[in-house]
Write an enzyme that holds these catalytic residues in place. Structure first.
Site, PDB file in Angstrom:
ATOM      1  CG  ASP A 182      -1.713   1.154   1.419  1.00  0.00           C
ATOM      2  OD1 ASP A 182      -1.718   2.146   0.506  1.00  0.00           O
ATOM      3  OD2 ASP A 182      -2.554   1.060   2.369  1.00  0.00           O
ATOM      4  CB  ILE A 183       1.675   3.706  -2.445  1.00  0.00           C
ATOM      5  CG1 ILE A 183       2.808   4.729  -3.027  1.00  0.00           C
ATOM      6  CG2 ILE A 183       0.340   4.832  -2.620  1.00  0.00           C
ATOM      7  CD1 ILE A 183       3.067   4.763  -4.233  1.00  0.00           C
ATOM      8  CG  ASN A 207      -8.905  13.630 -10.959  1.00  0.00           C
ATOM      9  OD1 ASN A 207      -9.119  14.939 -10.455  1.00  0.00           O
ATOM     10  ND2 ASN A 207      -9.768  12.729 -10.060  1.00  0.00           N
ATOM     11  N   GLY A 254      -9.552   4.354  -5.936  1.00  0.00           N
ATOM     12  CA  GLY A 254      -8.151   3.761  -6.408  1.00  0.00           C
ATOM     13  C   GLY A 254      -7.047   4.367  -5.270  1.00  0.00           C
ATOM     14  CB  VAL A 255      -3.416   4.999  -5.756  1.00  0.00           C
ATOM     15  CG1 VAL A 255      -3.174   5.836  -7.097  1.00  0.00           C
ATOM     16  CG2 VAL A 255      -2.273   5.018  -4.785  1.00  0.00           C
ATOM     17  CG  ASP A 256      -7.009  10.939  -6.188  1.00  0.00           C
ATOM     18  OD1 ASP A 256      -6.461  11.520  -5.294  1.00  0.00           O
ATOM     19  OD2 ASP A 256      -7.540  11.428  -7.110  1.00  0.00           O
ATOM     20  CB  VAL A 305     -10.228   4.423 -12.788  1.00  0.00           C
ATOM     21  CG1 VAL A 305     -11.405   5.330 -13.336  1.00  0.00           C
ATOM     22  CG2 VAL A 305     -10.763   4.025 -11.154  1.00  0.00           C
ATOM     23  CE1 TYR A 306      -9.003   8.309 -15.049  1.00  0.00           C
ATOM     24  CE2 TYR A 306      -6.749   9.183 -15.329  1.00  0.00           C
ATOM     25  CZ  TYR A 306      -8.176   9.514 -14.804  1.00  0.00           C
ATOM     26  OH  TYR A 306      -8.653  10.718 -14.381  1.00  0.00           O
TER      27      TYR A 306
HETATM   28  N1  APR Z   1      -1.315   1.472  -3.070  1.00  0.00           N
HETATM   29  C1  APR Z   1      -0.409   1.116  -4.242  1.00  0.00           C
HETATM   30  N2  APR Z   1      -1.530   1.031  -5.479  1.00  0.00           N
HETATM   31  C2  APR Z   1      -2.724   1.034  -5.147  1.00  0.00           C
HETATM   32  C3  APR Z   1      -3.395   1.406  -4.020  1.00  0.00           C
HETATM   33  C4  APR Z   1      -2.580   1.609  -2.916  1.00  0.00           C
HETATM   34  N3  APR Z   1      -3.179   1.791  -2.095  1.00  0.00           N
HETATM   35  N4  APR Z   1      -4.618   1.665  -4.512  1.00  0.00           N
HETATM   36  C5  APR Z   1      -4.737   1.030  -5.766  1.00  0.00           C
HETATM   37  N5  APR Z   1      -3.595   0.773  -6.313  1.00  0.00           N
HETATM   38  C6  APR Z   1      -3.294   0.590  -7.815  1.00  0.00           C
HETATM   39  C7  APR Z   1      -4.538  -0.046  -8.507  1.00  0.00           C
HETATM   40  O1  APR Z   1      -4.692  -1.513  -8.310  1.00  0.00           O
HETATM   41  C8  APR Z   1      -3.888   0.182  -9.961  1.00  0.00           C
HETATM   42  O2  APR Z   1      -3.191  -0.552 -10.417  1.00  0.00           O
HETATM   43  O3  APR Z   1      -3.040   1.659  -8.369  1.00  0.00           O
HETATM   44  C9  APR Z   1      -3.166   1.617  -9.844  1.00  0.00           C
HETATM   45  C10 APR Z   1      -3.788   2.741 -10.405  1.00  0.00           C
HETATM   46  O4  APR Z   1      -5.163   2.681 -10.209  1.00  0.00           O
HETATM   47  P1  APR Z   1      -6.006   3.937  -9.929  1.00  0.00           P
HETATM   48  O5  APR Z   1      -5.994   4.440  -8.768  1.00  0.00           O
HETATM   49  O6  APR Z   1      -7.428   3.536 -10.442  1.00  0.00           O
HETATM   50  O7  APR Z   1      -5.395   5.042 -10.896  1.00  0.00           O
HETATM   51  P2  APR Z   1      -5.729   5.195 -12.526  1.00  0.00           P
HETATM   52  O8  APR Z   1      -5.964   4.293 -13.071  1.00  0.00           O
HETATM   53  O9  APR Z   1      -4.592   6.301 -12.662  1.00  0.00           O
HETATM   54  O10 APR Z   1      -7.008   6.378 -12.586  1.00  0.00           O
HETATM   55  C11 APR Z   1      -7.132   7.493 -12.042  1.00  0.00           C
HETATM   56  O11 APR Z   1      -8.989   7.245 -10.642  1.00  0.00           O
HETATM   57  O12 APR Z   1      -9.522   7.558  -8.685  1.00  0.00           O
HETATM   58  C12 APR Z   1      -9.247   8.183  -9.600  1.00  0.00           C
HETATM   59  O13 APR Z   1      -9.091  10.411  -9.004  1.00  0.00           O
HETATM   60  C13 APR Z   1      -8.487   9.360  -9.655  1.00  0.00           C
HETATM   61  O14 APR Z   1      -9.693  10.002 -11.527  1.00  0.00           O
HETATM   62  C14 APR Z   1      -8.492   9.361 -11.065  1.00  0.00           C
HETATM   63  C15 APR Z   1      -8.412   7.969 -11.586  1.00  0.00           C
END
Ligand code: APR
Length: 197
Positions: free
Chosen positions: A31-32, A45, A53-55, A145-146
């Site tokens: 977990d980052i 975003n 997600g990670v955000d 998500v992307y």
């Molecule tokens: N630590 C590390 N990696 C994580 C964590 C975490 N706590 N939570 C999720 N991930 C991983 C997911 O498994 C995925 O492989 O981060 C990667 C990126 O996924 P997303 O968070 O969905 O990011 P992204 O695909 O870039 O989409 C960005 O999603 O939540 C929204 O605000 C964000 O609109 C933006 C979009």
């Protein structure tokens, strides 16, 4: 200037570890938000409005001050363009900074998605250089998500960071790629082997 070996002094036993231009590169599952590094990267975003997600995990664990700073950035410069990075402090997180970068949404691959994803990694490394950050952790930007294909994203992440480190010897000592999902972590390990970096 690369060496390959098992992590001996790395953050997690069994992590892959290579040295690129004197910088230790770790591949980790986890977990980052728990990373004890100076900067963690948020897959944000363009409006810095938060999300899932990670955000979502970063804002939840770091507390409201991160969003307050994001709101300020939005007022001042309207957010962050795809491929760019901005920074805030890290609130309650162990890191000092959060670097917010907006990855590309995958639309089939013919819309500059690969170039923009590489730009995200370069922008964060440039920010690290400017802030004299010595350690940084990246999530797999755009692979949730992307919908960016995971293998291609891992190749771009590892190759872009390797190239950048070779070109910019500086204060950076440690780069970590932190994957929440086992599948993505394995992919990074495989890509590292196959790319011969
Ligand atoms: N630590 C590390 N990696 C994580 C964590 C975490 N706590 N939570 C999720 N991930 C991983 C997911 O498994 C995925 O492989 O981060 C990667 C990126 O996924 P997303 O968070 O969905 O990011 P992204 O695909 O870039 O989409 C960005 O999603 O939540 C929204 O605000 C964000 O609109 C933006 C979009």
């Amino acid at each position: 200037m690369m060496e390959r070996g098992k992590a001996e002094s790395g953050p997690e036993a069994g992590s892959a570890n290579i040295i690129v231009a004197g910088v230790a590169v770790y591949l980790q599952k986890g977990d980052i938000t728990r990373q004890r590094v100076e900067a963690i990267v948020n897959a944000a975003n363009t409006s810095l409005a938060g999300g899932g997600g990670v955000d979502g995990a970063i804002h939840r664990a770091g507390g409201p001050s991160i969003m307050e700073e994001c709101n300020e950035i939005r007022k001042q410069r309207g957010g962050v363009a795809t491929g760019e990075a901005v920074y805030t402090s890290a609130g309650r997180l162990p890191a000092t900074y959060v670097f917010h970068t907006a990855g590309p949404v995958w639309h089939g691959g013919k819309n500059g998605e690969g170039r923009l994803l590489a730009e995200c990694y370069r922008s964060c490394l440039q920010l690290a250089e400017r802030l004299e950050v010595t350690s940084i952790s990246f999530p797999a930007i755009s692979t949730g998500v992307y919908d960016f294909p995971k293998q291609k994203a891992a190749e771009i992440a590892l190759q872009t960071v390797q190239k950048w480190l070779n070109k910019h010897p500086g204060k950076l000592k440690e780069v970590r790629f932190v994957n929440f999902e086992e599948e993505n972590h394995r992919l990074y390990l495989e890509v590292l082997q196959s790319l011969d970096i």
